[in-house]
Structure formats: structure tokens, C-alpha cells
Scaffold this motif. Structure first.
Motif, mmCIF file in Angstrom:
data_model
loop_
_atom_site.group_PDB
_atom_site.id
_atom_site.type_symbol
_atom_site.label_atom_id
_atom_site.label_comp_id
_atom_site.label_asym_id
_atom_site.label_seq_id
_atom_site.Cartn_x
_atom_site.Cartn_y
_atom_site.Cartn_z
ATOM 1 N N PHE A 1 -5.193 -0.393 -3.534
ATOM 2 C CA PHE A 1 -4.516 0.856 -3.188
ATOM 3 C C PHE A 1 -4.956 2.008 -4.079
ATOM 4 O O PHE A 1 -4.952 3.170 -3.647
ATOM 5 N N ASP B 1 -6.416 5.330 -2.346
ATOM 6 C CA ASP B 1 -5.951 6.663 -2.719
ATOM 7 C C ASP B 1 -7.099 7.537 -3.191
ATOM 8 O O ASP B 1 -7.185 8.727 -2.861
ATOM 9 N N LEU C 1 -2.388 7.598 2.911
ATOM 10 C CA LEU C 1 -2.391 6.521 3.896
ATOM 11 C C LEU C 1 -1.324 6.816 4.939
ATOM 12 O O LEU C 1 -0.177 7.085 4.604
ATOM 13 N N LEU D 1 0.300 1.484 7.367
ATOM 14 C CA LEU D 1 0.044 0.194 6.744
ATOM 15 C C LEU D 1 0.415 -0.895 7.734
ATOM 16 O O LEU D 1 1.539 -0.914 8.246
ATOM 17 N N ALA E 1 1.951 -5.223 -0.337
ATOM 18 C CA ALA E 1 1.343 -4.152 0.454
ATOM 19 C C ALA E 1 2.290 -2.966 0.560
ATOM 20 O O ALA E 1 1.892 -1.809 0.377
ATOM 21 N N ALA F 1 1.750 0.771 -1.083
ATOM 22 C CA ALA F 1 1.567 1.835 -0.093
ATOM 23 C C ALA F 1 2.619 2.929 -0.241
ATOM 24 O O ALA F 1 2.368 4.098 0.057
ATOM 25 N N MET G 1 4.973 1.843 8.325
ATOM 26 C CA MET G 1 4.648 0.478 7.916
ATOM 27 C C MET G 1 4.959 -0.465 9.065
ATOM 28 O O MET G 1 6.071 -0.432 9.618
#
Length: 248
Positions: free
Chosen positions: A58, A62, A68, A71, A106, A110, A122
């Protein structure tokens, strides 16, 4: 749209990558085997249950993308097929680690990227086993139920920051992973592979297995502006499962 998909090197995750790419998104996938990933996607070899690896991933996302949008926490393994008294603790821990802790990691990493931009979606891959439970699949079912609890909490916690969270629950999905499940269940139940397959199909009102693309299409919708007020939902893509214990 910038989309990260864990376990995107094959199966459902790969189908998600294809569907998002066709929708015009930039796609980044992770997996233990990324040899089949198209050159037009970004790809990283990462174990979804390894925190150091996920944190590094991540940071890289970034750095290169600056944020983002979607996800897809999709990493998972089938785990053992056995009566609960025959499940080894080590096998339980491995299954829960990949399926549930992988989704947690995750989402954890995120979240700061999405909070900073005030938006994001997400999509967590659960299973119909996370809705009904499932005989002889205790670790997998427990992990998939856990994903739904995680998703519900994320939706409540992150909604004020403009971030949505939903869970997709695939039914029996055609492909190599499901073939392994069929063979193991056939052995455990003293049935043939075809009998178990027929039982799964008969256990849905639409009498059909699911294709990976069916799940991917739902992920694209949930990541889109068309689902801007869809959050905290458990959505089955399963042909309507009626019977969680397939038998002929």
C-alpha cells in the motif's frame, strides 16, 4: 478509477481485473503467482496474510497512484474438508489467516488512502458459507462469517468518511478451486465427484453453478457511482442457494 485486487492472478480475482479493466479502470493485482497477469495491469507478488508485505504494497500504491478508489479484498483458500473433530488447529489457523486476516489487512492499509481523499469503496469476498454455515468446512465458514462482520463494521466506521463497504457471497464457482472442493467432499461423503456437483447445482433455485465473471460484474457495480449509497450489504451471487448441504 484505481482498483486494487488481492488474489487477482487467477479465478475470481482475475475475472474482477478483466471486468474493471474493461470498464476503464487502472488495475493493480496481488497474488502468489502473477505470471498470467496482463502487461497492462500492475502486479505484485504478495501474501495477503503477511502484514509487512501488505504494508509495503500500500505504500507503493500510494506512491505511484496517489490514492485508491476501489479495494477488492478477494484473497482466500478453501481450507480443509473434514468433520470439526478432525480439523487440525494449524489448518484452521492457516485458513482463517488467509481468508479473514487477509481481508482485515487489506482494509486496514487501504483506509488511510481512502480517508485522505474522502471517498472509496471496499468489496470483500465472502461466500454463501458465510451466510448459512457449511458442514465439514468449519474453518472456511467461520472465516467467511467473520468477513461479513468485518464488512459491517467497516461500513459503519468509514461511512462518515465517504467510504463504502460491501460483501459479495459467491456460491459454487466453476473453476479449479471448486474442483478441488468437489473431489474432497466426494471422498469425505463416499460419493462421486459428479454426485457432489449435481448436489450443489440442485441446491440452487436456478440449478446452476456461478461463473467467475458473474461475481466480477457485481464487484464492478459495487465499485461504481451507480452504487454510491449501497453500503453495509451482503450480496449473494449464487443462483439463490436453497440447500447449504449438497446431496443428491
Amino acid at each position: 478509477m484505481k482498483v486494487l485486487i488481492t488474489a487477482g492472478g487467477s479465478g475470481i480475482g482475475y475475472a474482477m481485473g478483466q471486468a474493471f479493466s474493461e470498464a476503464g479502470a487502472q488495475v493493480w493485482v496481488t497474488d502468489l503467482d502473477i505470471s498470467s497477469v496482463p502487461a497492462s495491469w500492475r502486479a505484485s507478488k504478495v501474501d495477503a496474510s503477511d502484514e509487512a508485505g501488505m504494508a509495503s504494497l500500500f505504500t507503493e500504491v500510494d506512491s505511484e497512484w496517489g490514492g485508491l478508489d476501489v479495494l477488492c479484498a478477494n484473497a482466500g483458500i478453501a481450507g480443509p474438508t473434514a468433520a470439526v473433530e478432525d480439523v487440525a488447529l494449524a489448518d484452521w489457523k492457516t485458513c482463517v489467516s488467509v481468508n479473514l486476516e487477509g481481508a482485515f489487512l487489506a482494509a486496514k492499509y487501504a483506509t488511510p488512502l481512502m480517508k485522505r481523499q474522502g471517498s472509496g469503496a471496499m468489496v470483500l469476498t465472502s461466500s454463501t458459507a458465510g451466510i448459512y454455515g457449511y458442514p465439514n468446512r468449519a474453518p472456511y465458514s467461520a472465516a467467511k462469517w467473520g468477513i461479513i462482520g468485518l464488512m459491517k463494521t467497516l461500513a459503519m466506521e468509514l461511512g462518515p468518511h465517504g467510504i463504502r463497504a460491501n460483501a459479495i457471497c459467491p456460491g459454487a464457482v466453476e473453476g479449479p478451486r471448486m474442483e478441488g472442493v468437489l473431489e474432497r467432499e466426494a471422498g469425505a461423503k463416499g460419493m462421486t465427484r459428479d454426485q457432489v456437483y449435481e448436489g450443489y447445482a440442485k441446491g440452487t433455485s436456478m440449478r446452476s453453478f456461478v461463473e467467475a465473471r458473474d461475481v466480477a460484474n457485481m464487484a464492478v457495480f459495487l465499485g461504481s457511482d451507480g452504487a454510491r449509497l449501497v453500503s453495509g450489504q451482503v450480496i449473494a451471487v449464487d443462483g439463490h442457494t436453497e440447500n447449504p448441504d449438497p446431496k443428491v
